[in-house]
Design a protein around this motif. Structure first.
Motif, PDB file in Angstrom:
ATOM      1  N   LEU A 232      -2.416  -8.904   3.993  1.00  0.00           N
ATOM      2  CA  LEU A 232      -0.929  -9.073   4.505  1.00  0.00           C
ATOM      3  C   LEU A 232      -0.365  -7.917   4.414  1.00  0.00           C
ATOM      4  N   PHE A 233       0.111  -7.300   5.438  1.00  0.00           N
ATOM      5  CA  PHE A 233       0.996  -5.944   5.508  1.00  0.00           C
ATOM      6  C   PHE A 233       2.483  -6.096   5.019  1.00  0.00           C
ATOM      7  N   ARG A 234       2.839  -5.269   4.557  1.00  0.00           N
ATOM      8  CA  ARG A 234       4.218  -5.004   3.715  1.00  0.00           C
ATOM      9  C   ARG A 234       4.733  -3.672   4.077  1.00  0.00           C
ATOM     10  N   HIS A 235       6.167  -3.637   4.053  1.00  0.00           N
ATOM     11  CA  HIS A 235       6.755  -2.398   4.104  1.00  0.00           C
ATOM     12  C   HIS A 235       6.306  -1.504   3.314  1.00  0.00           C
ATOM     13  N   VAL A 236       6.391  -0.224   3.453  1.00  0.00           N
ATOM     14  CA  VAL A 236       6.005   0.952   2.512  1.00  0.00           C
ATOM     15  C   VAL A 236       6.740   0.731   1.178  1.00  0.00           C
ATOM     16  N   GLY A 237       5.982   0.778   0.022  1.00  0.00           N
ATOM     17  CA  GLY A 237       6.380   0.575  -1.375  1.00  0.00           C
ATOM     18  C   GLY A 237       6.884  -0.710  -1.724  1.00  0.00           C
ATOM     19  N   ASP A 238       6.376  -1.751  -0.911  1.00  0.00           N
ATOM     20  CA  ASP A 238       6.755  -3.275  -1.386  1.00  0.00           C
ATOM     21  C   ASP A 238       5.301  -3.945  -1.564  1.00  0.00           C
ATOM     22  N   GLY A 239       4.238  -3.359  -1.576  1.00  0.00           N
ATOM     23  CA  GLY A 239       2.959  -4.037  -1.957  1.00  0.00           C
ATOM     24  C   GLY A 239       2.051  -3.088  -2.993  1.00  0.00           C
ATOM     25  N   LYS A 240       0.809  -3.253  -2.927  1.00  0.00           N
ATOM     26  CA  LYS A 240      -0.031  -2.732  -4.032  1.00  0.00           C
ATOM     27  C   LYS A 240      -0.617  -1.217  -3.515  1.00  0.00           C
ATOM     28  N   PHE A 241      -0.432  -0.750  -2.509  1.00  0.00           N
ATOM     29  CA  PHE A 241      -1.174   0.314  -2.154  1.00  0.00           C
ATOM     30  C   PHE A 241      -0.687   1.641  -3.019  1.00  0.00           C
ATOM     31  N   CYS A 242      -1.380   2.265  -3.535  1.00  0.00           N
ATOM     32  CA  CYS A 242      -1.313   3.589  -4.316  1.00  0.00           C
ATOM     33  C   CYS A 242      -1.221   4.813  -3.600  1.00  0.00           C
ATOM     34  N   TYR A 243      -0.091   5.425  -3.251  1.00  0.00           N
ATOM     35  CA  TYR A 243       0.187   6.508  -2.300  1.00  0.00           C
ATOM     36  C   TYR A 243      -0.143   7.817  -3.071  1.00  0.00           C
ATOM     37  N   GLU A 244      -0.267   7.988  -4.103  1.00  0.00           N
ATOM     38  CA  GLU A 244      -0.641   9.191  -4.864  1.00  0.00           C
ATOM     39  C   GLU A 244      -1.870   9.707  -4.414  1.00  0.00           C
ATOM     40  N   PRO A 245      -3.246   8.998  -4.499  1.00  0.00           N
ATOM     41  CA  PRO A 245      -4.320   9.796  -4.147  1.00  0.00           C
ATOM     42  C   PRO A 245      -4.272  10.165  -2.704  1.00  0.00           C
ATOM     43  N   LEU A 246      -3.708   9.365  -1.708  1.00  0.00           N
ATOM     44  CA  LEU A 246      -3.683   9.950  -0.355  1.00  0.00           C
ATOM     45  C   LEU A 246      -2.779  10.957  -0.158  1.00  0.00           C
ATOM     46  N   MET A 247      -1.674  11.258  -0.885  1.00  0.00           N
ATOM     47  CA  MET A 247      -0.832  12.484  -0.785  1.00  0.00           C
ATOM     48  C   MET A 247      -1.209  13.627  -1.469  1.00  0.00           C
ATOM     49  N   LYS A 248      -2.175  13.484  -2.286  1.00  0.00           N
ATOM     50  CA  LYS A 248      -2.733  14.388  -2.687  1.00  0.00           C
ATOM     51  C   LYS A 248      -3.802  15.226  -1.835  1.00  0.00           C
ATOM     52  N   GLN A 249      -4.626  14.346  -1.317  1.00  0.00           N
ATOM     53  CA  GLN A 249      -5.337  14.828   0.005  1.00  0.00           C
ATOM     54  C   GLN A 249      -4.666  15.370   0.893  1.00  0.00           C
ATOM     55  N   VAL A 250      -3.657  15.037   1.300  1.00  0.00           N
ATOM     56  CA  VAL A 250      -2.643  15.486   2.243  1.00  0.00           C
ATOM     57  C   VAL A 250      -2.109  16.883   1.932  1.00  0.00           C
ATOM     58  N   LYS A 251      -1.675  16.953   0.647  1.00  0.00           N
ATOM     59  CA  LYS A 251      -1.345  18.272   0.180  1.00  0.00           C
ATOM     60  C   LYS A 251      -2.361  19.120   0.026  1.00  0.00           C
TER      61      LYS A 251
END
Length: 284
Positions: A232-251
């Motif tokens: 089930l999809f949620r707004h950014v920050g309202d679920g279980k997704f961990c953004y740090e690994p993605l942002m590390k790759q982006v940076k």
């Protein structure tokens, strides 16, 4: 670095006349979008056969008037529909979208990779070699047209579709063997129900970048929870997704990559961007 963000048009406003849609995008200070004609535009028919260069130029002129760039022209088909006539119709619709994209200046035309079911039901048959070979058949037809037109095809993996994992996407990119195919990475879509732990999420993201990071050209960003096997999809920050690994790759690897927010809204978008920017800025 300021993140390079945008959103899907159909998350911003309901379906309405095209000129009104683009005015809404501009009024909300959004400058790049994912545009799905059928989900956003009410006053024109985009079924196969209605394309003309003049029509595409008119759309392009309205985008330019409103300072809007189409990062992804969405044409989400089922390229593994087992009913051949339907599969052929899906492929034809996608190829016509390639013609629009060329004139609109869209970065790519995007699709997911479908399910081996005529009604798009979740089925284990999608993960079989039969399903994979049918996907290759469809995509080879599409990519042949894309190469002739000089347009990029964006392919998005999903955990319960034909390309259900980074390893499967890697195989596909090697088999399709075309510079006109790039990846739309929606990390949430690759997370299986048994991969929700932070370390498992990080492993999936790192694997995707290790296998085909050079081919990742657009990111979809959202959040999720699972209800059993159902994501089930949620707004950014309202679920279980961990953004740090993605942002590390982006940076580290993808400066200024387009990040399109999904399941956002007119009221949330700019706050969601601030949330993501804060995480990005904290990455060492």
């Amino acid at each position: 670095m300021k993140l390079n963000t945008g959103m899907r048009c159909h998350d911003l406003c309901p379906k309405m006349e095209m000129e009104q849609v683009f005015a809404q995008v501009k009024a909300n200070d959004i400058h790049q979008i994912q545009l799905a004609f059928g989900k956003s535009i009410s006053n024109y028919d985009f079924t196969t056969g209605h394309y003309s260069p003049g029509f595409a130029r008119y759309i392009a002129s309205k985008l330019k008037e409103n300072d809007i760039h189409v990062a992804v022209l969405g044409c989400y088909i089922n390229p593994t529909n087992p009913i051949e006539s339907r599969r052929q119709a899906e492929v034809a619709r996608f190829i016509e979208h390639l013609k629009y994209a060329r004139i609109l200046g869209a970065d790519m035309v995007g699709t997911e990779t479908g399910r081996l079911d005529p009604d798009f039901k979740v089925t284990k048959e999608s993960y079989t070699e039969e399903g994979y070979q049918l996907l290759l058949k469809s995509m080879r037809e599409i990519v042949s047209a894309a190469e002739k037109l000089g347009v990029i095809v964006g392919v998005e993996g999903v955990f319960n579709h034909t390309l259900y994992s980074p390893a499967r996407m890697k195989r596909f990119l090697e088999d399709i063997d075309s510079p006109n195919v790039e990846v739309i990475l929606d990390a949430v879509n690759l997370i299986h129900p048994d991969q929700t732990a932070p370390e498992d999420q990080a492993r999936v993201i790192d694997q995707a970048f290790a296998y085909y990071g050079d081919r990742i050209s657009v990111l979809h960003v959202k959040d999720f929870v699972f209800d059993g096997e159902n994501q089930l999809f949620r707004h950014v920050g309202d679920g279980k997704f961990c953004y740090e690994p993605l942002m590390k790759q982006v940076k580290a690897n993808k400066p200024q990559i387009t990040m399109l927010l999904e399941n956002s809204s007119k009221d949330r978008f700019h706050g969601d961007v601030e949330f993501l920017q804060k995480i990005y800025d904290q990455i060492g």
